[in-house]
Motif scaffolding. Structure first.
Motif, PDB file in Angstrom:
ATOM      1  N   PHE A 189       0.788  -1.553   0.094  1.00  0.00           N
ATOM      2  CA  PHE A 189      -0.380   0.186   0.164  1.00  0.00           C
ATOM      3  C   PHE A 189       0.578   1.300  -0.486  1.00  0.00           C
ATOM      4  O   PHE A 189       0.677   2.532  -0.647  1.00  0.00           O
ATOM      5  CB  PHE A 189      -0.737  -0.103   1.736  1.00  0.00           C
ATOM      6  CG  PHE A 189      -2.243   0.812   1.269  1.00  0.00           C
ATOM      7  CD1 PHE A 189      -3.182   1.752  -0.515  1.00  0.00           C
ATOM      8  CD2 PHE A 189      -2.192   1.938   1.881  1.00  0.00           C
ATOM      9  CE1 PHE A 189      -3.669   2.205  -0.245  1.00  0.00           C
ATOM     10  CE2 PHE A 189      -3.402   3.189   1.793  1.00  0.00           C
ATOM     11  CZ  PHE A 189      -4.335   2.633   1.020  1.00  0.00           C
ATOM     12  N   PHE A 241       2.456   8.378  -8.572  1.00  0.00           N
ATOM     13  CA  PHE A 241       2.919   9.994  -9.224  1.00  0.00           C
ATOM     14  C   PHE A 241       3.634   9.207 -10.006  1.00  0.00           C
ATOM     15  O   PHE A 241       4.061  10.268 -10.938  1.00  0.00           O
ATOM     16  CB  PHE A 241       3.148  10.451  -8.019  1.00  0.00           C
ATOM     17  CG  PHE A 241       2.780  11.531  -6.532  1.00  0.00           C
ATOM     18  CD1 PHE A 241       1.630  12.289  -7.000  1.00  0.00           C
ATOM     19  CD2 PHE A 241       2.456  10.160  -5.396  1.00  0.00           C
ATOM     20  CE1 PHE A 241       0.512  12.193  -5.875  1.00  0.00           C
ATOM     21  CE2 PHE A 241       1.847  10.599  -4.927  1.00  0.00           C
ATOM     22  CZ  PHE A 241       0.634  11.614  -4.809  1.00  0.00           C
ATOM     23  N   LEU A 292      -6.416  13.417  -9.880  1.00  0.00           N
ATOM     24  CA  LEU A 292      -5.399  11.604  -9.527  1.00  0.00           C
ATOM     25  C   LEU A 292      -4.433  11.665 -10.412  1.00  0.00           C
ATOM     26  O   LEU A 292      -4.906  12.753 -11.814  1.00  0.00           O
ATOM     27  CB  LEU A 292      -6.377  10.448  -9.239  1.00  0.00           C
ATOM     28  CG  LEU A 292      -7.510  10.074  -9.038  1.00  0.00           C
ATOM     29  CD1 LEU A 292      -8.499   9.473  -9.297  1.00  0.00           C
ATOM     30  CD2 LEU A 292      -6.985   9.698  -7.756  1.00  0.00           C
ATOM     31  N   TYR A 320      -6.710  10.968  -0.296  1.00  0.00           N
ATOM     32  CA  TYR A 320      -5.319  11.763  -1.663  1.00  0.00           C
ATOM     33  C   TYR A 320      -6.481  12.886  -2.312  1.00  0.00           C
ATOM     34  O   TYR A 320      -5.935  13.885  -2.012  1.00  0.00           O
ATOM     35  CB  TYR A 320      -5.007  10.573  -3.010  1.00  0.00           C
ATOM     36  CG  TYR A 320      -4.988  11.797  -4.093  1.00  0.00           C
ATOM     37  CD1 TYR A 320      -3.325  12.000  -3.488  1.00  0.00           C
ATOM     38  CD2 TYR A 320      -5.299  11.829  -4.687  1.00  0.00           C
ATOM     39  CE1 TYR A 320      -2.804  12.343  -4.542  1.00  0.00           C
ATOM     40  CE2 TYR A 320      -4.612  12.598  -6.041  1.00  0.00           C
ATOM     41  CZ  TYR A 320      -3.862  13.047  -6.054  1.00  0.00           C
ATOM     42  OH  TYR A 320      -2.570  13.996  -6.732  1.00  0.00           O
ATOM     43  N   SER A 321      -7.799  12.724  -1.595  1.00  0.00           N
ATOM     44  CA  SER A 321      -8.728  13.692  -2.277  1.00  0.00           C
ATOM     45  C   SER A 321      -8.366  15.062  -1.025  1.00  0.00           C
ATOM     46  O   SER A 321      -9.571  16.221  -1.589  1.00  0.00           O
ATOM     47  CB  SER A 321     -10.233  13.376  -2.669  1.00  0.00           C
ATOM     48  OG  SER A 321     -10.901  12.747  -1.401  1.00  0.00           O
ATOM     49  N   ALA A 366       0.084  12.635  -1.136  1.00  0.00           N
ATOM     50  CA  ALA A 366       0.365  11.560  -0.072  1.00  0.00           C
ATOM     51  C   ALA A 366       0.093  11.833   1.151  1.00  0.00           C
ATOM     52  O   ALA A 366      -0.193  10.712   1.892  1.00  0.00           O
ATOM     53  CB  ALA A 366       1.205  10.879  -0.513  1.00  0.00           C
ATOM     54  N   ASN A 387      -4.957  16.605  -1.892  1.00  0.00           N
ATOM     55  CA  ASN A 387      -4.532  16.209  -3.326  1.00  0.00           C
ATOM     56  C   ASN A 387      -3.033  16.012  -2.479  1.00  0.00           C
ATOM     57  O   ASN A 387      -2.038  16.804  -3.521  1.00  0.00           O
ATOM     58  CB  ASN A 387      -4.734  17.282  -4.166  1.00  0.00           C
ATOM     59  CG  ASN A 387      -5.258  17.003  -5.071  1.00  0.00           C
ATOM     60  OD1 ASN A 387      -6.352  15.991  -5.028  1.00  0.00           O
ATOM     61  ND2 ASN A 387      -5.941  18.447  -5.970  1.00  0.00           N
ATOM     62  N   LEU A 410      -7.130   4.703  -1.069  1.00  0.00           N
ATOM     63  CA  LEU A 410      -6.086   6.374  -1.247  1.00  0.00           C
ATOM     64  C   LEU A 410      -6.759   7.375  -1.979  1.00  0.00           C
ATOM     65  O   LEU A 410      -6.614   7.981  -1.404  1.00  0.00           O
ATOM     66  CB  LEU A 410      -5.744   5.062  -2.084  1.00  0.00           C
ATOM     67  CG  LEU A 410      -4.198   5.904  -2.708  1.00  0.00           C
ATOM     68  CD1 LEU A 410      -3.015   6.063  -2.889  1.00  0.00           C
ATOM     69  CD2 LEU A 410      -4.708   6.452  -4.226  1.00  0.00           C
ATOM     70  N   ILE A 411      -8.358   7.087  -2.903  1.00  0.00           N
ATOM     71  CA  ILE A 411      -8.251   8.098  -3.414  1.00  0.00           C
ATOM     72  C   ILE A 411      -8.670   8.811  -2.586  1.00  0.00           C
ATOM     73  O   ILE A 411      -8.519   9.870  -2.304  1.00  0.00           O
ATOM     74  CB  ILE A 411      -9.747   7.521  -4.347  1.00  0.00           C
ATOM     75  CG1 ILE A 411      -9.583   6.947  -4.932  1.00  0.00           C
ATOM     76  CG2 ILE A 411     -10.248   8.831  -5.054  1.00  0.00           C
ATOM     77  CD1 ILE A 411      -9.946   5.922  -6.171  1.00  0.00           C
ATOM     78  N   TYR A 468       2.460   1.789  -3.954  1.00  0.00           N
ATOM     79  CA  TYR A 468       0.961   2.387  -4.542  1.00  0.00           C
ATOM     80  C   TYR A 468       1.104   3.552  -4.368  1.00  0.00           C
ATOM     81  O   TYR A 468       1.143   3.955  -5.498  1.00  0.00           O
ATOM     82  CB  TYR A 468       0.282   1.177  -3.924  1.00  0.00           C
ATOM     83  CG  TYR A 468      -1.139   1.880  -4.536  1.00  0.00           C
ATOM     84  CD1 TYR A 468      -0.860   2.061  -5.835  1.00  0.00           C
ATOM     85  CD2 TYR A 468      -2.234   1.808  -4.284  1.00  0.00           C
ATOM     86  CE1 TYR A 468      -2.652   2.187  -6.726  1.00  0.00           C
ATOM     87  CE2 TYR A 468      -3.658   2.110  -4.393  1.00  0.00           C
ATOM     88  CZ  TYR A 468      -3.767   3.161  -5.950  1.00  0.00           C
ATOM     89  OH  TYR A 468      -4.524   3.145  -6.341  1.00  0.00           O
ATOM     90  N   THR A 469       0.901   4.102  -3.308  1.00  0.00           N
ATOM     91  CA  THR A 469       0.760   5.374  -2.539  1.00  0.00           C
ATOM     92  C   THR A 469       2.402   5.900  -3.785  1.00  0.00           C
ATOM     93  O   THR A 469       1.646   7.465  -4.055  1.00  0.00           O
ATOM     94  CB  THR A 469       0.923   5.627  -1.168  1.00  0.00           C
ATOM     95  OG1 THR A 469      -0.372   4.758  -0.703  1.00  0.00           O
ATOM     96  CG2 THR A 469       0.544   6.865  -1.244  1.00  0.00           C
ATOM     97  N   VAL A 496     -11.268  14.716  -8.467  1.00  0.00           N
ATOM     98  CA  VAL A 496     -10.556  14.480  -7.587  1.00  0.00           C
ATOM     99  C   VAL A 496      -9.301  14.323  -8.727  1.00  0.00           C
ATOM    100  O   VAL A 496      -9.214  13.370  -9.859  1.00  0.00           O
ATOM    101  CB  VAL A 496     -10.694  13.149  -6.728  1.00  0.00           C
ATOM    102  CG1 VAL A 496      -9.524  12.651  -6.467  1.00  0.00           C
ATOM    103  CG2 VAL A 496     -11.930  13.436  -5.969  1.00  0.00           C
TER     104      VAL A 496
END
Lengths: 182, 505
Positions: free
Chosen positions: A104, A112, A167, B405-406, B411, B409, B401-402, A107-108, A165
């Motif tokens: 995890f 990017f 991403l 993160y939202s 990590a 923005n 995660l989303i 992944y985070t 959002v």
């Protein structure tokens, strides 16, 4: 037909058929104890600014810290003395949890570098296969790979395109969504 | 009369707004699915709605969230009956008679009769909420900061002592939550606390990030111990419509369960699990030996189901009128309300009448939609249960995660959620309820703020704060709750676990 009695404990027992209650108790005691001690030490180190009335920034955390230390201490005694239902944890479970945490974290960081969809697909495949130990034939692995791409693209569509959002965008989502100027 | 007018106005507003109806329908469907999947409770599902909440106004997102909450209570019974695993904690007691009914070839009957019981509980508690909330909100206006401080202390102590197997660990969980709430800039002095030089921590730890961590990530970490062959779904056999005899057998227990559930919901921290627990315990005492409790008795199925749904509306009473969460899930809702800059509690109904009554009205509409969906779409919902956790877990983690993160923005929030996930996993090992941490976290700031205001008013005299007559009542209740669990065998949790075992026998 007799019904099997279900309690939260029996569910937990089904979850972890192999494991040690001692390891579980030790792990939870160390984590909870560390948190309490860490908080109290840092509460003591807070500067105590003078205020005309009421309490300064140090008093409340200090009281909370002392309460936390006392309840944690008594809680750990309860755990050690067996007065609490402890779910046994085995080496394999610890390994799976650790690998899930590492995956995890990676992944985070990787969204990017390679984009949200690409990182999500790789993460999903790795979690299913390494953390949960799913064994797949080549054909089923390809099938799962395609399903994961569809799920990740759907999530990107919902959250990035519709809900805004922001991403990180990889080549796949750029090709599908960016190219269409959605 | 004013209450009836407000209520009818809210209901007509919902009924004439197709978009709001669609949102509530979506919430009920999402909630039912979240409830039926073991490991995703209403708290996790609502926390994962953060990106939606950021995008849409409170008038849209809050009805969505309360309908999701009620939908989850409907959904939790499906896995309890078909899998023998409660989909959400409120459905634990449903397994005791629901799954035996399924084993007897009456799974479809069990699903429909429990859906009807959930509906009865939801509707009765809705009326309780509608008629109590207004007057209680007025009553709350009489609370000064001292009384408010005492109410929060009482709520924290009651939560800690009612939930979980060991009161000491419950208090520890609450204290951790309060401790986390002290991270960030202290508003009175402007000094940073526990930030360790991090700019991100200056704003404090966002409650939603902590919630996603302890509920979402923590539950997935705990589920790694599940065998991938664990789920064995019972066949959806038997007739869908219950017989007249079954309906008669279920009527009184359902009414009793609704009343118990509503009262348990109003108690801070008690929530759906305690509601179901008490109602099942009562039915067990009232039932004759021939009723076959624990072997597929209708009364053993409907009582906890009515209770856990009634507890949803019950838990809204302290949330909307006092700003105190009645359950873990309402603690998540409180975090959202605060995020929107809304302050639930005394005066909330006067300041936001339309929103407050829309939330209440959404509960009734959700109850009606819930029973239709849960009876009509039972076969489809049962199929969702066949999706194994190894394939569900990555999707939940991606959603986590989303959601994190939202917020900024960034990590960093995701890594904070991961740290809380590890804490949530460790807490689950020893039976600590993550909901208690969340309750402590969302009430911690309120506790400190009211204490500071009260001390400011009394010139720094703490005894003057707690010797106020209203504050004293709440402090006495808190002390009694503490004393009742501290002595001696219960100090280390033995009696609590024995009591639990006794009811589940």
């Amino acid at each position: 037909m007799s019904a099997k009695r279900v309690t939260p404990q029996s569910i937990d027992d089904q979850r972890a058929d192999v494991g040690s209650r001692t390891a579980s108790a030790a792990l939870s005691s160390v984590v909870l104890g560390f948190l309490a001690v860490f908080y109290v030490i840092n509460a003591f180190l807070l500067p105590d600014a003078a205020v005309e009335e009421g309490i300064g920034p140090k008093t409340f955390p200090l009281v909370v810290g002392i309460v936390l230390l006392c309840t944690t201490g008594l809680g750990i005694i309860a755990i050690v003395r067996g007065g609490v239902e402890v779910r046994p944890v085995g080496g394999q479970e610890v390994l799976r949890v650790a690998s899930c945490i590492v995956l995890f974290g990676l992944y985070t960081a990787s969204i990017f570098l390679i984009g949200f969809v690409e990182a999500s697909v790789i993460f999903s495949m790795l979690v299913s296969m390494t953390v949960f130990g799913v064994r797949l034939s080549a054909v089923r692995a390809v099938g799962l790979f395609v399903i994961n791409i569809v799920i990740a693209m759907a999530l990107f569509l919902i959250f990035d395109v519709w809900l805004h959002v922001l991403l990180p965008v990889g080549w796949l989502e750029f090709w599908v969504f960016g190219g269409l100027q959605l | 009369m004013n209450t009836i007018n407000e209520l009818l106005s809210a209901l007509s507003g919902i009924a004439t707004s197709p978009s709001l109806l669609l949102i509530i329908l979506g919430g009920v469907v999402l909630g039912t699915v979240a409830g039926l999947l073991p490991g995703i409770g209403p708290s996790t599902a609502i926390a994962l709605l953060l990106p939606v909440a950021i995008t849409v106004p409170a008038e849209v997102s809050l009805p969505l969230m309360v309908s999701l909450y009620l939908g989850a209570e409907y959904g939790g019974r499906i896995s309890a009956i078909l899998l023998n695993i409660p989909g959400d904690p409120g459905a634990i007691m449903t397994t005791l008679d629901g799954h035996p009914m399924a084993l007897k070839g009456k799974a479809a009957t069990a699903l429909s009769i429990s859906a009807l019981a959930s509906f009865v509980g939801s509707v009765l508690a809705f009326f309780g909420l509608a008629f109590i909330a207004g007057p209680m909100s007025e009553l709350g206006l009489a609370f000064g900061p001292g009384a408010y401080f005492a109410v929060v202390v009482m709520a924290l102590v009651l939560s800690a002592t009612l939930v979980g197997s060991a009161p000491m660990l419950g208090l520890t969980a609450v204290a951790i939550g309060v401790a986390v709430s002290t991270v960030g800039i202290e508003l009175q002095s402007g000094l940073p606390r526990f930030t360790f030089g991090s700019f991100t921590l200056l704003e404090g730890i966002d409650p939603i990030v902590a919630i996603i961590g302890v509920f979402g990530v923590g539950e997935i970490l705990a589920s790694t111990a599940m065998s991938k062959d664990f789920q064995t779904v019972s066949k959806l056999s038997g007739r869908f419509l219950p017989t007249g005899l079954e309906l008669r057998q279920g009527t009184l227990p359902s009414l009793r369960g609704s009343i118990i559930g509503f009262i348990a919901g109003v108690l801070p921290g008690a929530g759906t699990t305690i509601a179901a627990f008490f109602s099942y315990g009562l039915e067990k005492r009232l039932a004759p030996e021939s009723a076959g409790m624990g072997k597929g008795a209708v009364r053993g199925l409907v009582a906890p189901e009515s209770a856990n749904n009634a507890a949803v509306s019950g838990s809204m009473v302290p949330l909307l009128t006092l700003g105190i969460p009645g359950s873990g899930t309402t603690a998540v809702l409180l975090a959202y309300l605060m995020m929107y800059g809304l302050n639930p509690g005394p005066g909330f109904f006067d300041a936001n009448p339309e929103l407050a009554w829309t939330i209440i009205g959404a509960l009734l509409v959700s109850a009606i939609l819930g029973v239709v969906i849960n009876i009509g779409a039972s076969p489809l919902l049962a199929k969702i249960l066949a999706i194994p956790m190894p394939f569900m877990a990555p999707v939940i983690l991606i959603l986590a995660l989303i959601s994190c993160y939202s917020i900024h923005n960034s990590a960093t929030d995701v890594y904070i959620a991961l740290a809380f996930g590890v804490l949530g996993y460790v807490m689950r090992l020893v039976g600590m309820s993550p909901a208690l941490l969340v309750i402590g976290l969302v009430l911690g700031e309120m506790l400190e703020r009211n204490l500071q205001q009260a001390l400011g008013l009394t010139g720094g005299n703490f005894w003057a704060v707690i010797s106020d007559s209203l504050a004293l009542v709440f402090i006495v209740i808190a002390v009694l709750a503490l004393v009742s669990v501290l002595p001696w065998r219960r100090l280390f949790g033995k009696k609590a676990t024995e009591a639990k075992a006794d009811v589940t026998k």
